[in-house]
Enzyme design. Structure first.
Site, PDB file in Angstrom:
ATOM      1  N   HIS A  44      31.182  39.915   9.120  1.00  0.00           N
ATOM      2  CA  HIS A  44      32.002  40.849   9.090  1.00  0.00           C
ATOM      3  C   HIS A  44      33.277  40.532   8.768  1.00  0.00           C
ATOM      4  O   HIS A  44      34.476  41.280   8.410  1.00  0.00           O
ATOM      5  CB  HIS A  44      32.019  41.579  10.417  1.00  0.00           C
ATOM      6  CG  HIS A  44      32.638  40.824  11.692  1.00  0.00           C
ATOM      7  ND1 HIS A  44      32.152  40.138  12.367  1.00  0.00           N
ATOM      8  CD2 HIS A  44      34.093  40.919  11.737  1.00  0.00           C
ATOM      9  CE1 HIS A  44      33.120  39.644  13.180  1.00  0.00           C
ATOM     10  NE2 HIS A  44      34.225  40.018  12.937  1.00  0.00           N
ATOM     11  N   SER A  87      36.952  36.086  16.005  1.00  0.00           N
ATOM     12  CA  SER A  87      35.859  36.185  15.012  1.00  0.00           C
ATOM     13  C   SER A  87      35.508  35.252  14.024  1.00  0.00           C
ATOM     14  O   SER A  87      36.316  34.680  13.098  1.00  0.00           O
ATOM     15  CB  SER A  87      35.988  37.879  14.019  1.00  0.00           C
ATOM     16  OG  SER A  87      35.915  38.955  14.914  1.00  0.00           O
ATOM     17  N   ASP A 132      24.753  38.749  11.610  1.00  0.00           N
ATOM     18  CA  ASP A 132      26.516  38.491  11.299  1.00  0.00           C
ATOM     19  C   ASP A 132      26.687  37.160  11.159  1.00  0.00           C
ATOM     20  O   ASP A 132      27.409  36.410  11.918  1.00  0.00           O
ATOM     21  CB  ASP A 132      27.366  38.992  12.476  1.00  0.00           C
ATOM     22  CG  ASP A 132      28.623  39.365  12.218  1.00  0.00           C
ATOM     23  OD1 ASP A 132      29.114  39.164  11.066  1.00  0.00           O
ATOM     24  OD2 ASP A 132      29.254  39.462  13.110  1.00  0.00           O
TER      25      ASP A 132
END
Length: 504
Positions: free
Chosen positions: A38, A200, A98
């Site tokens: 992402h 992230s 992901d």
């Protein structure tokens, strides 16, 4: 650790469409950054306004004269990007599959960290005794958007799949693809230790290996009962490994490409992969006087090298050397082996010993297979005897990971009958270098040449090329299965390939 800075003004004067964000990542080889899909999907990381910073625990600051202070870090551009081809986002915004890899435009000096293996279950047991460390520069408060100026770390307990499913449901939390860690959030900053925006792509580490990649959570990160969710690296290590051990001659798309020499003129050609077809060939000049040509990034600098054996038996390594400013460079040639004229096979499958550095295999005239452990600079540790009896095979081939466990493997075809066997890499040296062979194809006598150059399709699985006696070249796409289903339905790449006598 790596800092991933992204900015895109979309080529307009308006700031309303500008996109900018920050993610973390891990250096898994000198030019490869493991991060979350992402953070990558849909963004052009090769743009001039995007950069990766490594080698520092601090975010950049601005000096009084307006220059940037990297606090000892190094800023590097991105050459290309790859995200898992099955990356999706649920209706609630939870990303699945992901995981992504960025390839840097130049190697960095930061020490790489290894990913866990696909057989690792101990790191995910979800017992109180299993704890992990997470690293990042993300938000440290649910009430502000500010990320941390210095690298933070936290110790989190690994949670069971049942705990995570109960918290998020089976639609958002996909068992086997994800793992949760941490104690349930309290509903406020007080008493909550969790990942948050800006973390992230960063690593979750157990025993010095990456077991998770920071993926998703809840808005503002502290909602009561919430957990941090990570991509489960043991599931994706094979796909990510294919990006660290690529043979991408075009440097642009993350797909392995093919070297082929024309027998009549001795001209070498680059045939770039288009996924399930090959682009028009590009001349690489005169390759006369050679009888083996292999693609291999021996120094893991992200630039593809060539290893070739001359008719005299000497083996050379051609590699690109960056200049001090890392703005260009030149090719250098180094002799790496002498008097290999009688060697029956030379193969460079990738990292066989588990140190993320490419190794060389060679079969001598008596059928003994030898391992030459690479040091990452064109030199090798003392050779190790793997075993005898390899003269039963007429072709040894391999670049990459055929069964998806993050370890390089070897394919071998028997001289009698043409049966094809997979030797799965174990990451161990010596006689334990490979596990017991597995027959994956029977009676492949209709092919006179096999070529393995890695992941041609870009799906994170090693593929195989096979040429028929009539000159048709077939692509056998890898499935990641160590069984007779190791390859999917074959795809013809065209005819006329009998004109080539060497495939790299």
């Amino acid at each position: 650790m790596a800092q991933l800075w992204y900015y895109d003004d979309k080529g307009t004067t308006s700031t309303s469409d500008d996109v900018g964000f920050f993610c973390g990542g891990s250096v898994i080889s000198p030019t490869k950054i493991l991060t979350a899909a992402h953070c990558v999907k849909g963004f052009k990381w090769s743009s001039t306004d995007s950069a990766v910073v490594t080698g520092t625990a601090s975010l950049p600051t601005t000096n009084s004269d307006g220059t940037a202070d990297l606090h000892g870090g190094t800023v590097t551009g991105v050459l290309r990007q790859w995200n898992h081809p099955s990356y999706t986002v649920s209706t609630n915004g939870a990303p699945n599959n992901d995981i992504a890899v960025l390839t840097l435009a130049a190697p960095v000096k930061a020490t790489p960290i290894r990913m866990t293996t696909n057989t690792d279950t101990a790191s995910y047991t979800g017992t109180p005794a299993t704890t992990a460390k997470v690293y990042g520069w993300g938000r440290t408060s649910s009430t502000t958007q500010d990320i941390s100026e210095t690298l933070k770390t936290a110790t989190l307990p690994i949670d069971s799949d049942a705990t995570c499913t109960a918290a998020y449901g089976s639609t958002d939390f996909v068992k086997g693809h994800m793992v949760c860690a941490g104690k349930p959030a309290t509903g406020s900053d007080t008493g909550t230790t969790t990942t948050c925006n800006g973390d992230s792509g960063g690593p979750l580490v157990v025993g010095g290996r990456i077991v998770g990649v920071v993926s998703w959570g809840v808005e503002d990160c502290v909602a009561q009962g919430a957990y941090s969710v990570f991509t489960k690296v043991s599931t994706y290590v094979g796909a990510a490994y294919a990006q660290t051990a690529d043979t991408n001659l075009s440097y642009t798309d993350g797909k392995a490409d093919l070297f082929a020499r024309k027998s009549s003129s001795k001209t070498g050609y680059e045939l770039d992969s288009k996924g399930t077809s090959l682009a028009s060939r590009i001349s690489l000049g005169d390759w006369s006087g050679t009888n083996v040509v292999l693609q291999a990034d021996l120094d893991r600098d992200g630039f593809q090298d060539f290893v070739y054996r001359l008719s005299s038996g000497d083996v050379y390594w051609d590699h690109f050397v960056l200049n001090s400013a890392q703005t260009g460079g030149s090719w250098a040639t180094k002799k790496i082996f002498t008097n290999w004229k009688t060697r029956k096979a030379v193969v460079i499958p990738g990292d066989l010993t588990g140190d993320y550095l490419p190794d060389v295999l060679s079969e001598d005239s008596s059928g003994v297979l030898w391992l030459y452990p690479g040091k990452g600079n064109g030199t090798f540790a003392a050779r190790v005897r793997i075993g005898g009896g390899w003269s039963q095979y007429n072709q040894l081939r391999g670049v990459g990971d055929f069964n998806g466990d993050g370890k390089a493997d070897l394919l071998a075809r028997k001289s009698s009958g043409g049966d094809l066997y997979l030797y799965k890499g174990t990451g161990k040296s010596g006689t334990g270098l490979f596990s017991a062979r597995v027959k994956v194809r029977s009676g492949w006598t209709g092919f006179n040449t096999l070529a393995a150059v890695g992941d041609l399709t870009g799906d994170g699985k090693a593929d195989l090329l096979a040429r028929t006696t009539g000159g048709t070249l077939y692509l056998y796409p890898g499935t990641g299965k160590a069984t007779s289903e190791i390859f999917g339905t074959r795809k013809s790449l065209g005819t006329g390939f009998q004109q080539y006598d060497i495939f790299g």
